[in-house]
Enzyme design. Structure first.
Site, PDB file in Angstrom:
ATOM      1  N   THR A 139       1.452  48.507 -28.386  1.00  0.00           N
ATOM      2  CA  THR A 139       2.688  48.317 -27.620  1.00  0.00           C
ATOM      3  C   THR A 139       2.363  48.190 -26.129  1.00  0.00           C
ATOM      4  O   THR A 139       2.893  47.312 -25.439  1.00  0.00           O
ATOM      5  CB  THR A 139       3.677  49.482 -27.858  1.00  0.00           C
ATOM      6  OG1 THR A 139       3.614  49.859 -29.231  1.00  0.00           O
ATOM      7  CG2 THR A 139       5.092  49.083 -27.499  1.00  0.00           C
ATOM      8  N   GLY A 157      -5.122  55.693 -30.845  1.00  0.00           N
ATOM      9  CA  GLY A 157      -6.142  54.694 -30.484  1.00  0.00           C
ATOM     10  C   GLY A 157      -7.389  55.318 -29.876  1.00  0.00           C
ATOM     11  O   GLY A 157      -8.312  54.605 -29.476  1.00  0.00           O
ATOM     12  N   ASP A 168       3.196  53.400 -21.451  1.00  0.00           N
ATOM     13  CA  ASP A 168       2.232  53.637 -22.532  1.00  0.00           C
ATOM     14  C   ASP A 168       2.985  53.774 -23.857  1.00  0.00           C
ATOM     15  O   ASP A 168       4.195  54.019 -23.865  1.00  0.00           O
ATOM     16  CB  ASP A 168       1.440  54.927 -22.228  1.00  0.00           C
ATOM     17  CG  ASP A 168       0.094  54.966 -22.934  1.00  0.00           C
ATOM     18  OD1 ASP A 168      -0.135  54.151 -23.853  1.00  0.00           O
ATOM     19  OD2 ASP A 168      -0.729  55.825 -22.564  1.00  0.00           O
ATOM     20  N   GLY A 169       2.269  53.665 -24.948  1.00  0.00           N
ATOM     21  CA  GLY A 169       2.850  53.871 -26.273  1.00  0.00           C
ATOM     22  C   GLY A 169       2.728  55.320 -26.695  1.00  0.00           C
ATOM     23  O   GLY A 169       2.255  56.173 -25.944  1.00  0.00           O
ATOM     24  N   ALA A 170       3.154  55.604 -27.920  1.00  0.00           N
ATOM     25  CA  ALA A 170       3.017  56.965 -28.473  1.00  0.00           C
ATOM     26  C   ALA A 170       2.954  56.874 -29.988  1.00  0.00           C
ATOM     27  O   ALA A 170       3.427  55.900 -30.581  1.00  0.00           O
ATOM     28  CB  ALA A 170       4.198  57.833 -28.051  1.00  0.00           C
ATOM     29  N   ASP A 171       2.371  57.880 -30.585  1.00  0.00           N
ATOM     30  CA  ASP A 171       2.306  57.936 -32.053  1.00  0.00           C
ATOM     31  C   ASP A 171       3.497  58.674 -32.628  1.00  0.00           C
ATOM     32  O   ASP A 171       3.960  58.355 -33.718  1.00  0.00           O
ATOM     33  CB  ASP A 171       0.996  58.599 -32.481  1.00  0.00           C
ATOM     34  CG  ASP A 171      -0.186  57.795 -31.985  1.00  0.00           C
ATOM     35  OD1 ASP A 171      -0.297  56.627 -32.371  1.00  0.00           O
ATOM     36  OD2 ASP A 171      -0.966  58.320 -31.164  1.00  0.00           O
ATOM     37  N   GLU A 182      -5.602  58.529 -20.979  1.00  0.00           N
ATOM     38  CA  GLU A 182      -4.134  58.366 -20.965  1.00  0.00           C
ATOM     39  C   GLU A 182      -3.470  59.573 -20.305  1.00  0.00           C
ATOM     40  O   GLU A 182      -2.526  59.423 -19.532  1.00  0.00           O
ATOM     41  CB  GLU A 182      -3.609  58.207 -22.395  1.00  0.00           C
ATOM     42  CG  GLU A 182      -3.918  56.850 -22.992  1.00  0.00           C
ATOM     43  CD  GLU A 182      -3.528  56.715 -24.450  1.00  0.00           C
ATOM     44  OE1 GLU A 182      -3.447  55.575 -24.904  1.00  0.00           O
ATOM     45  OE2 GLU A 182      -3.326  57.732 -25.129  1.00  0.00           O
ATOM     46  N   LYS A 189      -0.068  61.570 -28.874  1.00  0.00           N
ATOM     47  CA  LYS A 189      -0.746  60.334 -28.502  1.00  0.00           C
ATOM     48  C   LYS A 189      -2.224  60.447 -28.893  1.00  0.00           C
ATOM     49  O   LYS A 189      -2.708  61.512 -29.218  1.00  0.00           O
ATOM     50  CB  LYS A 189      -0.630  60.085 -26.985  1.00  0.00           C
ATOM     51  CG  LYS A 189       0.765  59.621 -26.585  1.00  0.00           C
ATOM     52  CD  LYS A 189       0.862  59.225 -25.123  1.00  0.00           C
ATOM     53  CE  LYS A 189      -0.181  58.290 -24.624  1.00  0.00           C
ATOM     54  NZ  LYS A 189      -0.329  57.030 -25.372  1.00  0.00           N
ATOM     55  N   LYS A 205       8.569  55.687 -34.524  1.00  0.00           N
ATOM     56  CA  LYS A 205       7.783  56.748 -33.883  1.00  0.00           C
ATOM     57  C   LYS A 205       8.597  58.024 -33.640  1.00  0.00           C
ATOM     58  O   LYS A 205       8.047  59.049 -33.239  1.00  0.00           O
ATOM     59  CB  LYS A 205       7.226  56.260 -32.527  1.00  0.00           C
ATOM     60  CG  LYS A 205       6.390  54.990 -32.612  1.00  0.00           C
ATOM     61  CD  LYS A 205       5.121  55.226 -33.379  1.00  0.00           C
ATOM     62  CE  LYS A 205       4.212  54.031 -33.464  1.00  0.00           C
ATOM     63  NZ  LYS A 205       3.657  53.571 -32.221  1.00  0.00           N
TER      64      LYS A 205
HETATM   65  C1  5RP Z   1      -3.749  55.322 -27.926  1.00  0.00           C
HETATM   66  C2  5RP Z   1      -2.358  55.775 -27.990  1.00  0.00           C
HETATM   67  C3  5RP Z   1      -1.322  54.753 -28.295  1.00  0.00           C
HETATM   68  O1  5RP Z   1      -0.432  54.684 -27.247  1.00  0.00           O
HETATM   69  C4  5RP Z   1      -0.617  55.151 -29.542  1.00  0.00           C
HETATM   70  O2  5RP Z   1      -1.600  55.249 -30.581  1.00  0.00           O
HETATM   71  C5  5RP Z   1       0.455  54.149 -29.957  1.00  0.00           C
HETATM   72  O3  5RP Z   1      -0.141  52.933 -30.280  1.00  0.00           O
HETATM   73  P1  5RP Z   1       0.689  51.685 -30.787  1.00  0.00           P
HETATM   74  O4  5RP Z   1       1.497  51.184 -29.637  1.00  0.00           O
HETATM   75  O5  5RP Z   1      -0.386  50.710 -31.217  1.00  0.00           O
HETATM   76  O6  5RP Z   1       1.537  52.123 -31.948  1.00  0.00           O
HETATM   77  O7  5RP Z   1      -2.013  56.912 -27.799  1.00  0.00           O
HETATM   78  O8  5RP Z   1      -4.627  56.396 -27.730  1.00  0.00           O
END
Ligand code: 5RP
Length: 227
Positions: free
Chosen positions: A32, A101, A85-88, A107, A98, A125
């Protein structure tokens, strides 16, 4: 583009509107954040948007540079105006997991230096409690057996992250990642405090009290969450 990617793209587009000329911007990592960096890079390349950036991973920096985004350092720019940033996982109170990745250390450093830390994600999420997604914990290689035992005492099942070729995943800073499953967290603050106190843990993927806004893309539109 599949439906989930389309939703991620919408969240990234909304976050682009937060960037103003002259800002110092933090670039997150993951799919993302990558969509957002590409949109931002296009604006720099085609419209001459003037910003400077710090990235949370080598991949994100390389992507930013490919668009001509200028980079700065914390020596030169100790405070960032905005990081996206994204998040899990995103739980109530904008408590996050997070590190899916593997970039959680940088981060967290970038987020900690940001006035605004904005999460972009699709609706999948969102969770009520953190922990279904295994919590990534970055550890010094030598300390891994010691840290794994302590994590097991907390109820986690830690697994060393492995690459597709069977080798151990090594972070940008040369450490291992333990993916810790098995604990749905009623009190993530208490768990974070225990992890912070473990010798050999470099950082963990609990981001608590850091995000200021989450842009969650649902099929019906973007939901803006501030807590
Ligand atoms: C990487 C992260 C990412 O932001 C998290 O894994 C979300 O990834 P994606 O946008 O691919 O779902 O924390 O360390």
């Amino acid at each position: 583009m599949d439906e989930q990617t389309r939703l991620k793209q919408q969240a990234a587009e909304r976050a682009l509107a937060l960037v103003k000329p002259g800002m110092a911007v933090g670039l997150g990592s993951g799919s993302t954040a990558t969509l957002w960096i590409k949109l931002l890079g296009e604006k720099v390349r085609t419209e001459g948007l003037e910003i400077r950036a710090i990235a949370s991973s080598e991949d994100s920096e390389a992507l930013g540079r490919s668009y001509g985004i200028p980079f700065t350092s914390f020596a030169e720019t100790p405070t960032l105006d905005l990081t996206v940033d994204g998040a899990d996982e995103v739980a109530p109170g904008l408590a996050l997991i997070k590190g899916g990745g593997g970039k959680l250390l940088r981060e967290k450093i970038v987020a900690s230096a940001s006035k605004r830390f904005v999460i972009v994600a699709d609706g999948s999420k969102q969770v009520e409690k953190l922990g279904k997604f295994p919590l990534p914990v970055e550890v010094i290689q030598m300390a891994e057996p010691l840290v794994s035992r302590q994590l097991a005492e907390l109820g986690f099942t830690p697994k060393i992250r492995i690459n597709n070729d069977g080798s151990r995943y090594i972070t940008d800073e040369g450490n291992l990642i333990l993916d810790c499953s098995g604990v749905l967290m009623d009190n993530p603050q208490a768990i974070a405090a225990k992890l912070d106190a473990m010798v050999g843990v470099v950082e963990h993927g609990l981001f608590l009290g850091m995000a200021t806004l989450a842009l969650i893309a649902e099929p019906g539109g973007i939901v803006e969450r501030t807590k």
